[in-house]
Design a protein around this motif. Structure first.
Motif, PDB file in Angstrom:
ATOM      1  N   SER A 132       4.880   3.551   3.475  1.00  0.00           N
ATOM      2  CA  SER A 132       5.648   4.633   2.865  1.00  0.00           C
ATOM      3  C   SER A 132       4.695   5.569   2.123  1.00  0.00           C
ATOM      4  CB  SER A 132       6.694   4.071   1.903  1.00  0.00           C
ATOM      5  OG  SER A 132       6.060   3.385   0.832  1.00  0.00           O
ATOM      6  N   ILE A 133       5.193   6.758   1.777  1.00  0.00           N
ATOM      7  CA  ILE A 133       4.333   7.762   1.161  1.00  0.00           C
ATOM      8  C   ILE A 133       5.199   8.702   0.335  1.00  0.00           C
ATOM      9  CG2 ILE A 133       4.513   9.408   3.088  1.00  0.00           C
ATOM     10  CD1 ILE A 133       1.518   9.981   2.728  1.00  0.00           C
ATOM     11  N   THR A 134       4.640   9.229  -0.757  1.00  0.00           N
ATOM     12  CA  THR A 134       5.357  10.234  -1.537  1.00  0.00           C
ATOM     13  C   THR A 134       5.069  11.619  -0.965  1.00  0.00           C
ATOM     14  OG1 THR A 134       3.557  10.612  -3.111  1.00  0.00           O
ATOM     15  CG2 THR A 134       5.103   8.810  -3.613  1.00  0.00           C
ATOM     16  N   ARG A 135       5.846  12.587  -1.376  1.00  0.00           N
ATOM     17  CA  ARG A 135       5.646  13.947  -0.884  1.00  0.00           C
ATOM     18  C   ARG A 135       4.283  14.484  -1.299  1.00  0.00           C
ATOM     19  NH1 ARG A 135      10.451  18.033  -1.870  1.00  0.00           N
ATOM     20  NH2 ARG A 135      10.135  17.374  -4.028  1.00  0.00           N
ATOM     21  N   SER A 136       3.893  14.238  -2.540  1.00  0.00           N
ATOM     22  CA  SER A 136       2.601  14.752  -3.006  1.00  0.00           C
ATOM     23  C   SER A 136       1.448  14.070  -2.288  1.00  0.00           C
ATOM     24  CB  SER A 136       2.476  14.558  -4.519  1.00  0.00           C
ATOM     25  OG  SER A 136       2.544  13.195  -4.875  1.00  0.00           O
ATOM     26  N   GLU A 137       1.566  12.766  -1.994  1.00  0.00           N
ATOM     27  CA  GLU A 137       0.519  12.064  -1.250  1.00  0.00           C
ATOM     28  C   GLU A 137       0.395  12.615   0.159  1.00  0.00           C
ATOM     29  OE1 GLU A 137       0.875   7.666  -3.443  1.00  0.00           O
ATOM     30  OE2 GLU A 137       1.914   8.075  -1.551  1.00  0.00           O
ATOM     31  N   GLU A 140       5.670  11.470 -10.142  1.00  0.00           N
ATOM     32  CA  GLU A 140       6.003  10.344  -9.272  1.00  0.00           C
ATOM     33  C   GLU A 140       7.370  10.583  -8.633  1.00  0.00           C
ATOM     34  OE1 GLU A 140       5.043   6.893  -7.311  1.00  0.00           O
ATOM     35  OE2 GLU A 140       3.828   8.014  -8.749  1.00  0.00           O
ATOM     36  N   GLY A 141       7.383  10.838  -7.340  1.00  0.00           N
ATOM     37  CA  GLY A 141       8.626  11.092  -6.637  1.00  0.00           C
ATOM     38  C   GLY A 141       9.021   9.921  -5.764  1.00  0.00           C
ATOM     39  N   PRO A 142      10.098  10.055  -5.007  1.00  0.00           N
ATOM     40  CA  PRO A 142      10.518   8.975  -4.112  1.00  0.00           C
ATOM     41  C   PRO A 142       9.527   8.762  -2.980  1.00  0.00           C
ATOM     42  CG  PRO A 142      11.797  10.964  -3.712  1.00  0.00           C
ATOM     43  CD  PRO A 142      10.987  11.226  -4.940  1.00  0.00           C
ATOM     44  N   ARG A 143       9.544   7.566  -2.436  1.00  0.00           N
ATOM     45  CA  ARG A 143       8.677   7.248  -1.314  1.00  0.00           C
ATOM     46  C   ARG A 143       9.489   7.346  -0.027  1.00  0.00           C
ATOM     47  NH1 ARG A 143       3.927   5.598  -3.233  1.00  0.00           N
ATOM     48  NH2 ARG A 143       3.206   5.150  -1.118  1.00  0.00           N
ATOM     49  N   PHE A 144       8.833   7.845   1.018  1.00  0.00           N
ATOM     50  CA  PHE A 144       9.492   8.051   2.301  1.00  0.00           C
ATOM     51  C   PHE A 144       8.837   7.169   3.358  1.00  0.00           C
ATOM     52  CE2 PHE A 144       9.741  11.924  -0.209  1.00  0.00           C
ATOM     53  CZ  PHE A 144      11.110  12.143  -0.232  1.00  0.00           C
ATOM     54  N   PRO A 145       9.633   6.629   4.280  1.00  0.00           N
ATOM     55  CA  PRO A 145       9.082   5.693   5.273  1.00  0.00           C
ATOM     56  C   PRO A 145       8.233   6.385   6.332  1.00  0.00           C
ATOM     57  CG  PRO A 145      11.392   6.129   5.731  1.00  0.00           C
ATOM     58  CD  PRO A 145      11.083   6.806   4.425  1.00  0.00           C
ATOM     59  N   ASN A 146       7.378   5.572   6.977  1.00  0.00           N
ATOM     60  CA  ASN A 146       6.566   5.980   8.130  1.00  0.00           C
ATOM     61  C   ASN A 146       5.656   7.162   7.812  1.00  0.00           C
ATOM     62  OD1 ASN A 146       5.469   6.124  10.654  1.00  0.00           O
ATOM     63  ND2 ASN A 146       7.416   5.842  11.700  1.00  0.00           N
ATOM     64  N   SER A 147       4.611   6.866   7.064  1.00  0.00           N
ATOM     65  CA  SER A 147       3.672   7.911   6.655  1.00  0.00           C
ATOM     66  C   SER A 147       2.987   8.571   7.848  1.00  0.00           C
ATOM     67  CB  SER A 147       2.617   7.320   5.717  1.00  0.00           C
ATOM     68  OG  SER A 147       1.892   6.277   6.353  1.00  0.00           O
ATOM     69  N   ALA A 148       2.751   7.816   8.932  1.00  0.00           N
ATOM     70  CA  ALA A 148       2.073   8.399  10.099  1.00  0.00           C
ATOM     71  C   ALA A 148       2.914   9.501  10.719  1.00  0.00           C
ATOM     72  CB  ALA A 148       1.777   7.306  11.126  1.00  0.00           C
ATOM     73  N   ALA A 149       4.206   9.251  10.892  1.00  0.00           N
ATOM     74  CA  ALA A 149       5.087  10.262  11.473  1.00  0.00           C
ATOM     75  C   ALA A 149       5.131  11.510  10.596  1.00  0.00           C
ATOM     76  CB  ALA A 149       6.487   9.684  11.661  1.00  0.00           C
ATOM     77  N   LEU A 150       5.198  11.309   9.292  1.00  0.00           N
ATOM     78  CA  LEU A 150       5.249  12.457   8.378  1.00  0.00           C
ATOM     79  C   LEU A 150       3.946  13.256   8.411  1.00  0.00           C
ATOM     80  CD1 LEU A 150       7.144  10.908   5.345  1.00  0.00           C
ATOM     81  CD2 LEU A 150       7.927  12.787   6.810  1.00  0.00           C
ATOM     82  N   LEU A 151       2.820  12.567   8.547  1.00  0.00           N
ATOM     83  CA  LEU A 151       1.548  13.278   8.625  1.00  0.00           C
ATOM     84  C   LEU A 151       1.480  14.116   9.897  1.00  0.00           C
ATOM     85  CD1 LEU A 151      -1.136  13.790   7.246  1.00  0.00           C
ATOM     86  CD2 LEU A 151      -2.065  11.795   8.429  1.00  0.00           C
ATOM     87  N   TYR A 152       1.971  13.568  11.009  1.00  0.00           N
ATOM     88  CA  TYR A 152       2.036  14.365  12.241  1.00  0.00           C
ATOM     89  C   TYR A 152       2.915  15.602  12.037  1.00  0.00           C
ATOM     90  CZ  TYR A 152      -0.281  11.035  15.395  1.00  0.00           C
ATOM     91  OH  TYR A 152      -1.203  10.245  16.035  1.00  0.00           O
TER      92      TYR A 152
END
Length: 241
Positions: A92-97, A128-140
């Protein structure tokens, strides 16, 4: 002829491959320095061991410690390569990350073309915001949005990255008055045939399952996927506001 679901999946995979190829130069540069330092340290140790001069254990221990430090410096790059693998149980990943990772990969290439990446105040590592699943997909998705705006808009001065509500991102261009600088030969700039256009970006979003709004000068996408990728095709636009 309308593309079948299988064909659309292959086309989406091609878009992901192009985005990965654009990001790899930055990652390669970050990993090259530790590898060069390790190689130099090993050569010096081999030279010392081959000579007849006495070797101080403390000196060897110091060189070994430096090698360990450089190996540790390679670890983030190795982890980052693994993070590109798409999986349902991805990190998982935050928006800022997400924004920090994406801009770090592409900032140098954009700077060389005279395009600045400007992050809005609402996207702050200190918040510190919410975490979102699947960081790889979001990075793409993030890199796809950057590539689309870069490949299609002219006379770009900056790409602005802003928070949209609590669970979305919006990227839009700010136009300048002069044409973009010609990039140096060693930067990765896609030829026209491989440009990320609106169709390619929508294929990427559909394949990953994210609701996306694509306009000539902006891209907005949700950070949480819909239940099924097909649903994103039915929700190609996010609500405004």
């Amino acid at each position: 002829m309308k593309a079948s679901p299988g064909a659309r999946s292959w086309m989406a995979a091609g878009v992901r491959h192009e985005l990965l190829m654009r990001a790899l130069p930055a990652l390669r540069h970050e990993m090259a320095a530790p590898v060069a330092a390790i190689r130099m340290a090993v050569l010096l140790m081999k030279h010392q061991l081959a000579s007849e001069a006495a070797i101080e254990p403390a000196e060897l221990a110091e060189r070994a410690a430096r090698i360990e430090d450089q190996i540790a410096a390679l670890a983030p790059g190795k982890h980052f390569l693994r993070a590109w693998e798409l999986s349902s149980d991805g990190d998982s990943i935050t928006r800022s990350e997400l924004v920090a990772q994406g801009t770090a990969l592409m900032r140098v290439a954009f700077d060389l073309r005279g395009i600045s990446l400007r992050v809005g105040d609402a996207i702050s590592p200190s918040k510190e915001g919410p975490r979102f699943p699947n960081s790889a997909a979001l990075l793409y998705m993030f890199l796809g949005a950057l590539a689309y705006l870069n490949d299609n808009a002219e006379h770009i001065d900056a790409i602005c990255i802003e928070a949209e509500g609590a669970e979305a991102l919006r990227l839009h261009v700010r136009l300048g008055e002069t044409p973009l600088a010609d990039p140096p030969d060693d930067t990765h700039v896609a030829p026209r045939a491989l440009a990320i256009d609106a169709v390619a970006l929508q294929l990427l979003a559909d394949g990953l399952g994210y609701a996306t709004s694509i306009k000539p000068d902006s891209v907005q996408f949700a950070l949480r996927p819909v239940l099924h990728p097909a649903e994103s095709r039915a929700a190609q636009a996010l609500p405004e506001g």
